[in-house]
Enzyme design. Structure first.
Site, mmCIF file in Angstrom:
data_model
loop_
_atom_site.group_PDB
_atom_site.id
_atom_site.type_symbol
_atom_site.label_atom_id
_atom_site.label_comp_id
_atom_site.label_asym_id
_atom_site.label_seq_id
_atom_site.Cartn_x
_atom_site.Cartn_y
_atom_site.Cartn_z
ATOM 1 N N GLU A 284 0.896 -1.162 0.000
ATOM 2 C CA GLU A 284 0.000 0.000 0.000
ATOM 3 C C GLU A 284 0.925 1.199 0.000
ATOM 4 O O GLU A 284 1.753 1.354 0.879
ATOM 5 C CB GLU A 284 -0.888 -0.069 1.246
ATOM 6 N N CYS A 318 -2.002 7.949 4.478
ATOM 7 C CA CYS A 318 -2.073 7.689 3.031
ATOM 8 C C CYS A 318 -3.437 8.105 2.519
ATOM 9 O O CYS A 318 -3.597 8.434 1.355
ATOM 10 C CB CYS A 318 -1.888 6.210 2.756
HETATM 11 C C1 UN1 Z 1 -2.630 4.787 5.838
HETATM 12 O O1 UN1 Z 1 -2.408 5.922 6.200
HETATM 13 O O2 UN1 Z 1 -1.756 4.078 5.316
HETATM 14 O O3 UN1 Z 1 -8.760 5.287 6.359
HETATM 15 C C2 UN1 Z 1 -3.905 4.083 6.046
HETATM 16 C C3 UN1 Z 1 -7.870 5.636 7.113
HETATM 17 C C4 UN1 Z 1 -7.129 4.598 7.894
HETATM 18 C C5 UN1 Z 1 -6.057 3.994 7.066
HETATM 19 C C6 UN1 Z 1 -4.971 4.906 6.711
HETATM 20 N N1 UN1 Z 1 -8.028 3.558 8.267
HETATM 21 O O4 UN1 Z 1 -7.587 6.801 7.269
#
Ligand code: UN1
Length: 521
Positions: A284, A318
């Site tokens: 990811e 992310c």
């Molecule tokens: C990330 O920052 O890699 O939806 C994932 C979200 C979290 C996941 C973030 N459950 O903001």
């Protein structure tokens, strides 16, 4: 049945926010007494302390040493890989119900300790109490949800029909072997535990390498679970990516990698890992996530949702929003609302009650912010924020103002690249088709959102948007805060390889390979 832990959501619904705060404050005092402790790595069921160590400093106040961790060498990492390889036969033979139970027990333990774990994280990576609890909740959810998935799929073994009654056929999903788990600083509990649980619960063994900014939160999991597993099933190794991560990627005994982090590291890791052999690399890798605001939007809702998605945890998710496309005829009104909300945000020590935004993670991030602001001022217009904060509570940490930029050229780096900072670029559009085209004009495809009270616009958005995790009209946060089970977190394009979401029902199968068994009587 699976149920989300959902601590903060429940506190709001049940009107127990005061109790939440009291419990956090108490846990915070408790955690303070533990600061600065020396921690081990874990190899083959043994806790090992090394002479070579590094300090984990709080980004909120770098005078606070949160912990000391070993700087593991290449040899330590190889020992960990060998231990995981030796443990594979025993662990993969453990019946699935037993494997599942171990993770359910660990989830229950985390649930009991969640305020302490959230307080540690707040020190360690600068998350506010609410964000830190969200991280711990997500970790608990991952453990319970994957245990539940393993159970409802009966260990991923089943008979298959065959037209010839003499051929008895079955399909059995089997683990690969040793997995390297390379996890990021921003969800040191949820992402580290989610990926590690995915590998372990399916019968693989692992070497977990946490981010060097945040090893404590990940250690808490390794510590809680390693004694319940055959020695060597989980190994925990801290140290630089250039040593520990590199060794994991290059060692032929490692059968799979689960990675969350930047595109640069993910892409080069993937290429190196699969250079000579076909092996799974679950990744990811970030996003440049857009939100569209049309003339039919409730602008108050849109401003709230975007403010949370862009600036919650300093844009260091992310899933964070870094681009907004707003329809021309409502742009001024929307921008005014958003800048007003942004300028009145409470920035401070993240563990304090009612603070919305703490520090960003480290010096490198701060320097990146400073360079980005210079470039924004040269090539666009800064509408809010733009400064590093230096006085009072901010003096010893990495605090920056949430920043809104407009009038940048559409091909500008700030519009194209992931910065992982509280920086939001706003652009305007005439027609919804243009907005969707602009939203899709990115190499990434993780999250995306729209604000519109017009059903057709929402349908068009869901139909045409090229991203894995998409939302409409979410005022709580436009595009962050996906929940396990309800919103499996999945990226398209350069955001991820597999197209399968973390916290979804297709996640575990990625750590398994199918065997078709036929017996003829
Ligand atoms: C990330 O920052 O890699 O939806 C994932 C979200 C979290 C996941 C973030 N459950 O903001």
């Amino acid at each position: 049945m699976f149920e989300n832990e959902y601590t903060w959501g429940k506190a709001i619904t049940n009107n127990t926010v005061n109790e939440f705060d009291e419990k956090f404050d108490k846990a915070f005092e408790e955690v303070k007494t533990d600061l600065g402790k020396e921690y081990p790595i874990i190899i083959n069921g043994e806790e090992i302390f090394l002479d070579n160590k590094f300090d984990v400093k709080s980004p909120s106040d770098t005078r606070i040493i949160v912990a000391k961790f070993p700087l593991a060498t290449k040899e330590d990492t190889i020992n960990a890989i060998n231990a995981a390889n030796d443990a594979f036969f025993e662990w993969s033979s453990v019946p699935y119900k037993q494997r599942s139970q171990i993770f359910k027990d660990c989830a229950d333990l985390f649930s009991k300790q969640k305020f302490v774990l959230a307080a540690i994280m707040s020190f360690e990576n600068g998350k506010t109490r609410v964000e830190a609890m969200g991280d711990i909740d997500e970790a608990i959810d991952f453990m319970r949800f994957y245990a539940y998935q393993l159970e409802i799929n009966e260990g991923f073994e089943r008979e298959t029909p065959h037209p010839n009654p003499k051929e008895k056929t079955r399909i059995v999903l089997k683990p690969f072997g040793v997995w390297g788990i390379i996890s990021p600083f921003n969800f040191p509990s949820a992402i580290a535990i989610g990926m590690t649980t995915g590998a372990l619960i399916t019968g693989n063994t692992v070497v977990l390498k946490p981010a060097s900014d945040t090893p404590v939160s990940s250690f808490k999991f390794a510590e809680a679970i390693y004694k319940k597993l055959p020695s060597g099933t989980i190994n925990f190794v801290t140290g630089p990516g250039s040593v520990v991560g590199k060794t994991l990627i290059e060692n032929p005994l490692v059968s799979g990698i689960a990675f969350t982090g930047s595109k640069e590291v993910g892409m080069s890791g993937f290429q190196k890992f699969t250079e000579k052999k076909v092996k799974p690399f679950i990744s990811e890798m970030g996003g440049k996530n857009p939100v569209i605001v049309t003339e039919h939007a409730d602008l108050e809702k849109a401003a709230d949702g975007i403010m949370h998605a862009a600036f919650g945890y300093g844009g260091q998710k992310c899933s964070a929003c870094s681009r907004v496309y707003v329809q021309k005829n409502v742009a001024n009104k929307f921008i005014q609302k958003l800048t007003q909300k942004t300028n009145s945000l409470n920035i401070g020590l993240p563990w304090k009650k009612d603070v919305f935004l703490g520090p960003i993670i480290n010096k490198t991030a701060k320097e990146k912010y400073e360079a980005a602001i210079i470039s924004a001022k040269n090539d666009g217009q800064v509408l809010a924020g733009g400064s590093v904060l230096k006085n009072g509570d901010y003096e010893h940490g990495y605090y920056v103002e949430p920043t809104i930029i407009t009038k940048l050229p559409r091909e500008h780096r700030l519009v194209k690249e992931e910065f992982f900072l509280p920086i939001l670029c706003i652009d305007e559009f005439e027609h919804i088709d243009e907005a969707i085209k602009l939203a899709n004009d990115t190499e990434y495809g993780l999250t995306a959102g729209i604000f519109s009270e017009n059903k057709e616009e929402i349908e068009k958005f869901f139909d045409k948007i090229q991203a894995g995790t998409v939302y409409a009209n979410r005022a709580a946060s436009a595009i962050t805060g996906a929940l396990v089970q309800s919103q499996p977190f999945v990226g398209w394009k350069n955001s991820g390889i597999s197209g399968k979401g973390a916290g979804g029902e297709q996640y575990l199968q990625q750590f398994l390979r199918a065997q078709t068994q036929t017996r003829c009587d």
